[in-house]
Design an enzyme around this catalytic site. Sequence first.
Site, PDB file in Angstrom:
ATOM      1  N   LYS A   9      81.317 -22.248 -22.682  1.00  0.00           N
ATOM      2  CA  LYS A   9      80.321 -22.140 -21.609  1.00  0.00           C
ATOM      3  C   LYS A   9      79.208 -23.155 -21.831  1.00  0.00           C
ATOM      4  CE  LYS A   9      76.723 -19.020 -19.763  1.00  0.00           C
ATOM      5  NZ  LYS A   9      76.168 -17.648 -19.732  1.00  0.00           N
ATOM      6  N   GLU A  24      76.317 -15.968 -14.147  1.00  0.00           N
ATOM      7  CA  GLU A  24      76.855 -17.278 -13.765  1.00  0.00           C
ATOM      8  C   GLU A  24      77.903 -17.792 -14.739  1.00  0.00           C
ATOM      9  OE1 GLU A  24      74.292 -16.912 -15.642  1.00  0.00           O
ATOM     10  OE2 GLU A  24      74.711 -18.376 -17.202  1.00  0.00           O
ATOM     11  N   ARG A  62      80.392 -16.418 -16.207  1.00  0.00           N
ATOM     12  CA  ARG A  62      81.772 -16.041 -15.875  1.00  0.00           C
ATOM     13  C   ARG A  62      82.310 -16.831 -14.691  1.00  0.00           C
ATOM     14  NH1 ARG A  62      79.916  -9.909 -15.279  1.00  0.00           N
ATOM     15  NH2 ARG A  62      78.353 -10.730 -16.730  1.00  0.00           N
ATOM     16  N   ASP A 112      72.698 -14.341 -11.830  1.00  0.00           N
ATOM     17  CA  ASP A 112      72.494 -14.481 -13.273  1.00  0.00           C
ATOM     18  C   ASP A 112      73.785 -14.214 -14.054  1.00  0.00           C
ATOM     19  OD1 ASP A 112      71.150 -14.980 -15.600  1.00  0.00           O
ATOM     20  OD2 ASP A 112      70.092 -13.045 -15.665  1.00  0.00           O
ATOM     21  N   LYS A 122      65.440 -14.509 -13.984  1.00  0.00           N
ATOM     22  CA  LYS A 122      65.156 -13.720 -15.184  1.00  0.00           C
ATOM     23  C   LYS A 122      63.656 -13.491 -15.337  1.00  0.00           C
ATOM     24  CE  LYS A 122      68.995 -15.429 -18.056  1.00  0.00           C
ATOM     25  NZ  LYS A 122      69.657 -14.134 -18.298  1.00  0.00           N
ATOM     26  N   ASP A 158      72.069 -21.591 -23.657  1.00  0.00           N
ATOM     27  CA  ASP A 158      73.196 -21.000 -22.944  1.00  0.00           C
ATOM     28  C   ASP A 158      74.413 -21.931 -22.883  1.00  0.00           C
ATOM     29  OD1 ASP A 158      74.108 -18.669 -21.837  1.00  0.00           O
ATOM     30  OD2 ASP A 158      73.431 -19.117 -19.801  1.00  0.00           O
ATOM     31  N   ASP A 207      69.649 -21.453 -18.298  1.00  0.00           N
ATOM     32  CA  ASP A 207      69.957 -20.334 -17.413  1.00  0.00           C
ATOM     33  C   ASP A 207      68.682 -19.613 -16.996  1.00  0.00           C
ATOM     34  OD1 ASP A 207      71.023 -18.242 -16.031  1.00  0.00           O
ATOM     35  OD2 ASP A 207      71.920 -17.236 -17.779  1.00  0.00           O
TER      36      ASP A 207
HETATM   37  N1  BES Z   1      73.247 -16.275 -20.561  1.00  0.00           N
HETATM   38  C1  BES Z   1      73.095 -14.918 -20.202  1.00  0.00           C
HETATM   39  C2  BES Z   1      73.417 -13.958 -21.341  1.00  0.00           C
HETATM   40  C3  BES Z   1      72.486 -13.972 -22.516  1.00  0.00           C
HETATM   41  C4  BES Z   1      71.360 -13.174 -22.529  1.00  0.00           C
HETATM   42  C5  BES Z   1      72.746 -14.768 -23.614  1.00  0.00           C
HETATM   43  C6  BES Z   1      70.501 -13.180 -23.611  1.00  0.00           C
HETATM   44  C7  BES Z   1      71.893 -14.776 -24.697  1.00  0.00           C
HETATM   45  C8  BES Z   1      70.765 -13.987 -24.703  1.00  0.00           C
HETATM   46  C9  BES Z   1      74.028 -14.598 -19.047  1.00  0.00           C
HETATM   47  O1  BES Z   1      74.254 -15.616 -18.147  1.00  0.00           O
HETATM   48  C10 BES Z   1      73.403 -13.487 -18.296  1.00  0.00           C
HETATM   49  O2  BES Z   1      72.372 -13.698 -17.728  1.00  0.00           O
HETATM   50  N2  BES Z   1      74.027 -12.343 -18.284  1.00  0.00           N
HETATM   51  C11 BES Z   1      73.506 -11.206 -17.597  1.00  0.00           C
HETATM   52  C12 BES Z   1      74.646 -10.531 -16.889  1.00  0.00           C
HETATM   53  C13 BES Z   1      74.213  -9.512 -15.883  1.00  0.00           C
HETATM   54  C14 BES Z   1      73.467 -10.183 -14.743  1.00  0.00           C
HETATM   55  C15 BES Z   1      75.426  -8.807 -15.364  1.00  0.00           C
HETATM   56  C16 BES Z   1      72.869 -10.297 -18.633  1.00  0.00           C
HETATM   57  O3  BES Z   1      73.340 -10.217 -19.758  1.00  0.00           O
HETATM   58  O4  BES Z   1      71.861  -9.692 -18.291  1.00  0.00           O
HETATM   59 ZN    ZN Z   2      74.035 -17.489 -18.872  1.00  0.00          ZN
HETATM   60 MN    MN Z   3      72.770 -15.674 -16.636  1.00  0.00          MN
END
Ligand code: BES
Ligand code: ZN
Ligand code: MN
Length: 502
Positions: free
Chosen positions: A271, A355, A357, A353, A283, A294, A276
């Site tokens: 990835k 994204e 996947r 968010d 966020k 990220d 992000d």
């Molecule tokens: N890049 C983030 C996940 C992440 C969060 C990595 C904190 C490292 C530290 C990912 O893109 C994300 O935002 N995931 C969301 C998914 C949700 C919207 C279903 C998450 O984990 O909140």
């Molecule tokens: Zn992310």
């Molecule tokens: Mn995200």
Amino acid sequence: MKIAVTTLDLLKVGADLLALPLSTADLKKRAPALFDSLGLDRQALKDFKGDAGEFLLLYGGTVKCAAERIALLGTGEGSSLDEWRKASASLGARAVDMKVRNIAIDCSTIEADAVSAKESVAGLAAAIAEGCMAGSYRFDRLKSGKLDKKKSPKKSQELASLLLRVESAACDAAKHGVLEGEIVASCQKAARDMVNLPGNYLQAEDIAKAAQESGKKYGYNVTVLHKKDIESLRMGGLLAVNQGSFHPPTFSVLEYKPKGKPKAVIALVGKGVTFDSGGISIKPSENMGEMKSDMAGAASVIGAVEAAARLALPLHIVGLIPATDNMPDATAQRPGDVITTYSGITVEVGNTDAEGRLILADALSYAQKYKPDVIIDLATLTGACIVALGYSVAGLFSNDDKLADEIFQAGEHSGEKVWRLPLWELYNEQIKSDVADVHNTGGRGAGTITAAKFLEKFIDGHKKWAHIDIAGPSFAPKSAGKVSGGTGFGVSLLVELLKRWS
Ligand code: BES
Ligand code: ZN
Ligand code: MN
């Protein structure tokens, strides 16, 4: 950093700092005689417990040694590579803090130590080299004086050299190990640098360039698909995430082929979200800056492909890096949008968010073009994975028990630990969409698993696949007394795995 092996008499080893590794058992057994032979005051042994990573600088009485300073280095029970990594990382870190440049470590008992650590001499030497390089890592290139090359740059904080002192019987094996350790550590360092570079220094094009430079230097092929190519391939996931960005996306294909017939074809997907923000589903601002990390999956995949090439592993390895940032804008994708991925599968984007996947979906489908025996993806995919497993351990998913076990074992051995979570069918319920084939979020509960279930939709059921969620261990948050930032997690794990398949 130069790493070398010597069989010179310990008294004659010249260095700014010579470390004497001692296990708890060594304190009574080996240490007194060693102290006497070096002319050290035994008093110091009273203040030293031998815990893994413990470091005690000695003053006075070092008359018999060529080394400027002597330090004791605890290796704990000395019964695992993890303890040796911890010890050598501590040595590297302390040396940098002390601003010494050339260090040596007494590995005179490396053959017996290797037996205690259930490892080969080469393996232990590699771990020492890797640990020391990792511990001495500092990211200082954005400090003023380093940025402007015309001004005389400040002296690098990095160590100049590490010398392992061994008996002649262990010399060849130690040299071999050090060479391998140096390669893995330098790929890890490159990955850490890339993760630490903030969004204004690293965009998708820069990731592609870094991959190309690595390929050029180490003799493997890198092809970069640019926005036009990505559009004509209809990589709808990557394009949707990129929609709100000022910077074009890239999709890098790294391909290393060995000289002879490869033992297997391995696809590695990373990835590469350079920043992000969450997109329109933005966020919270607290710690958002950490989302420069990220793209840690991408960095580790590039590192692993480079290491495989430099180690000349007999495998055909394809690294696939979808890269973009995820930004809000008038042109950005909206929550509720339905997109069509490269595979043709449609996705309802409930949350912009989620994204990672979306871009991985395209890359996983594209990977199958290479008819790989195994596909592994690395991604900072879910915050929920940090809640479940913390900051040291990655989440592991696989549709193949043997593959899962091999990755688990490689984790135990490399020290980059993974823990498996289930891919049970019942979780599909959470990612059903009323309007598209699948929904990109799974609601409350099991966020790490529903993300993996989403990715699974893009894998042909017969393909062996593993997904590693590195959200926790890829980036060390700020904490007192520790170096924060990118860790390069995944490089060592993947290299260990690839070596096992070689
Ligand atoms: N890049 C983030 C996940 C992440 C969060 C990595 C904190 C490292 C530290 C990912 O893109 C994300 O935002 N995931 C969301 C998914 C949700 C919207 C279903 C998450 O984990 O909140
Ligand atoms: Zn992310
Ligand atoms: Mn995200």
